[in-house]
Design an enzyme around this catalytic site. Structure first.
Site, PDB file in Angstrom:
ATOM      1  CD  GLN A 164      -2.730   1.080   2.569  1.00 59.25           C
ATOM      2  OE1 GLN A 164      -3.714   0.367   2.537  1.00 59.25           O
ATOM      3  NE2 GLN A 164      -2.399   1.789   3.645  1.00 59.25           N
ATOM      4  CD  GLU A 207      -2.016   7.969   2.557  1.00 62.50           C
ATOM      5  OE1 GLU A 207      -0.788   8.060   2.787  1.00 62.50           O
ATOM      6  OE2 GLU A 207      -2.815   7.476   3.360  1.00 62.50           O
ATOM      7  CG  ASP A 240       0.677   0.620   5.825  1.00 60.50           C
ATOM      8  OD1 ASP A 240       0.553  -0.573   6.181  1.00 60.50           O
ATOM      9  OD2 ASP A 240      -0.194   1.490   6.022  1.00 60.50           O
ATOM     10  CD  GLU A 281       1.397   1.684   8.877  1.00 60.25           C
ATOM     11  OE1 GLU A 281       2.302   2.500   8.591  1.00 60.25           O
ATOM     12  OE2 GLU A 281       0.187   1.970   8.796  1.00 60.25           O
ATOM     13  CG  ASP A 306      -2.720   1.674  10.614  1.00 58.96           C
ATOM     14  OD1 ASP A 306      -3.523   2.178  11.412  1.00 58.96           O
ATOM     15  OD2 ASP A 306      -2.775   1.921   9.383  1.00 58.96           O
ATOM     16  CE  LYS A 331      -4.009   5.428   9.882  1.00 56.87           C
ATOM     17  NZ  LYS A 331      -4.349   4.185   9.168  1.00 56.87           N
ATOM     18  NE  ARG A 360      -7.478   6.190   8.526  1.00 53.01           N
ATOM     19  CZ  ARG A 360      -8.083   5.153   9.102  1.00 53.01           C
ATOM     20  NH1 ARG A 360      -8.682   5.322  10.277  1.00 53.01           N
ATOM     21  NH2 ARG A 360      -8.117   3.967   8.546  1.00 53.01           N
ATOM     22  CE  LYS A 382       1.439   5.810   7.166  1.00 55.44           C
ATOM     23  NZ  LYS A 382       0.845   4.445   7.188  1.00 55.44           N
TER      24      LYS A 382
HETATM   25  P1  PGA Z   1      -6.181   4.234   5.411  1.00 56.83           P
HETATM   26  O1  PGA Z   1      -4.648   4.084   5.065  1.00 56.83           O
HETATM   27  O2  PGA Z   1      -6.433   5.627   5.762  1.00 56.83           O
HETATM   28  O3  PGA Z   1      -6.858   3.760   4.163  1.00 56.83           O
HETATM   29  O4  PGA Z   1      -6.434   3.313   6.580  1.00 56.83           O
HETATM   30  C1  PGA Z   1      -3.643   4.614   5.836  1.00 56.83           C
HETATM   31  C2  PGA Z   1      -2.829   3.548   6.494  1.00 56.83           C
HETATM   32  O5  PGA Z   1      -3.137   2.333   6.367  1.00 56.83           O
HETATM   33  O6  PGA Z   1      -1.876   3.865   7.186  1.00 56.83           O
HETATM   34 ZN    ZN Z   2      -1.495   1.517   7.678  1.00 51.96          ZN
END
Ligand code: PGA
Ligand code: ZN
Length: 433
Positions: A164, A207, A240, A281, A306, A331, A360, A382
């Site tokens: 990811q 992102e 991650d 991660e 996470d 988060k 996010r 992040k």
């Molecule tokens: P998400 O991705 O906001 O889709 O959860 C961010 C992450 O996994 O760190």
């Molecule tokens: Zn993550």
């Protein structure tokens, strides 16, 4: 210093999906806003958002009109005249009003929007920056976090790559110095990818990271590691894996191959050895029964929770005790209120886990998470790539804090955790205990 009004709005996040914005006013005439971000690859244990799932006419069921209505007509009046500066009490009342373990009645999106707005308004009324206020609440020493810049997007955030996030983490935590390096990396590596994969390499994921179609994990890691060599090894490489999305029927699918948990661990160790990837991660899926045992083995890299830990105090305690994670992602919308977020940070600090505050995939232009990271003295933050407004808003807040408060420590913590066992290159995973 009390709340004089609360207004909720349905707005769009960085993906163009609906989210909740709260505007909160004080009796002195000041106001703040905070809007909830949204995850795309979520942990199973996350607090649950409220959406108009039964109404296909409301943004195809993704709307938050019910959530906005709840805040406006059922919650706001309870807080009119409520004193500012009592975060714990405010959040406890919110949790009680919701009354569910997952925040599903009010929705984590409304809860985090209210709780975040209250934190910002309290700080403003007390004449403090949000990071100053956070550090006072937590009795932490403010510090500049290391930036985890997500230069390549994959997994559920972009078509193409299976992993990811491919992040570079400058060793300097001085924002201008780190951001200059990140900028140089991004703009050096883009033409390299364009040469290899054509124009698709210029497109970006959720992102702001590159999403070259046809690239593999090893090609990207090789490119990053070569660039690191040319830049005097001035950054760490972190990934991650968001392994929930790779796991299917008992094995992991990556770049066309199938991996058992143990083979995956060995593959990660090889990335560490070949490309110097130092931080992983969510390296295994939550539902993988072997994950908990295999990842207890000595491992030569930092393991970050996470989806595994979801900013939840008790999950953090459980994973810390099992010595599976060395660091945790924080988060606020994974758990709901700012107080619960801070309780999760306390649990992590107690267990000597590193803290990485995170954006996010579905973001807003708000920069509260930057103040949270600075106030907590977090090891990292992040913030996506230096591309797309909602990501850049976080970079810009770091630059602003540095300019206004040059005395904040920028000592830069190493990517090493309490339970990471240094090895001589030999890895002997245990299958079970
Ligand atoms: P998400 O991705 O906001 O889709 O959860 C961010 C992450 O996994 O760190
Ligand atoms: Zn993550």
């Amino acid at each position: 210093m009390t709340i004089s009004d609360i207004r909720a709005y349905q707005i769009l996040d960085s993906r163009g999906e609906p989210t909740v914005l709260v505007r909160m006013f004080s009796d002195t005439g000041r106001e703040v806003t905070f809007a909830a971000p949204t995850g795309v690859s979520k942990g199973l244990g996350e607090a649950v958002e409220r959406r108009d799932t039964n109404n296909p006419d409301s943004f195809r069921g993704q709307g938050v009109a019910e959530a906005v209505d709840l805040v406006q007509n059922h919650v706001a009046h309870k807080f009119i005249g409520y004193p500012l500066g009592n975060q714990t009490d405010f959040d406890s009342l919110l949790v009680a009003l919701d009354g569910t373990p997952t925040k599903e009645r009010l929705g984590s999106n409304t809860v985090v929007a209210l709780s975040g707005a209250y934190l910002k308004l309290s700080a403003l009324e007390l004449g403090k920056e949000v990071w100053q206020y956070v550090s006072e609440l937590m009795q932490t020493t403010p510090a500049m976090p290391r930036i985890f810049a997500n230069l390549f997007n994959g997994g559920q955030h972009a078509p193409g790559l299976g992993i990811q996030e491919f992040m570079v983490v400058p060793k300097s935590s001085k924002p201008l110095e780190a951001i200059t390096q990140i900028y140089n990396m991004y703009h050096t590596i883009r033409p390299i990818m364009e040469n290899l994969y054509g124009a698709s390499a210029l497109l970006v994921g959720l992102e702001g990271g590159m999403a070259p179609i046809g690239a593999t994990t090893e090609v990207v890691l090789e490119a990053l590691s070569q660039l690191n060599g040319k830049m005097q090894n001035s950054f760490d490489i972190a990934v991650d894996c968001a392994a929930n999305s790779l796991y299917e029927n008992g094995s992991y699918n990556l770049d066309g191959g199938q991996y058992t948990t143990q083979k995956l661990l060995e593959t990660y160790a090889s990335w560490q050895a070949k490309f110097n990837v130092t931080s992983f991660e969510d390296p295994f899926a939550e539902t993988d029964p072997d994950g908990m045992t295999v990842f207890k083995a000595p491992r030569p890299f930092l393991t970050v929770g996470d989806d595994l830990t979801v900013s939840n105090r008790s999950k953090i305690e459980e994973f810390a005790q099992a010595k599976i994670v060395d660091a945790v992602i924080i988060k606020p919308n994974q758990i709901g209120t700012m107080s619960e977020t801070l309780a999760a940070v306390n649990a992590a600090n107690k267990a000597k886990l590193k803290i990485i505050v995170s954006n996010r995939a579905g973001e807003t232009n708000d920069d509260l998470i930057v103040d949270l990271a600075v106030g907590l003295g977090a090891m990292g933050i992040k913030v996506g790539a230096p591309n797309r407004g909602e990501r850049v808003a976080k970079y810009n807040r770091l630059l602003q804090i540095e300019r206004d408060y040059p005395d904040i420590a920028a000592d830069s913590q190493p990517l090493k955790g309490a339970s990471t066992i240094p090895t001589d290159g030999t890895l002997k995973p245990r299958r079970s205990e």
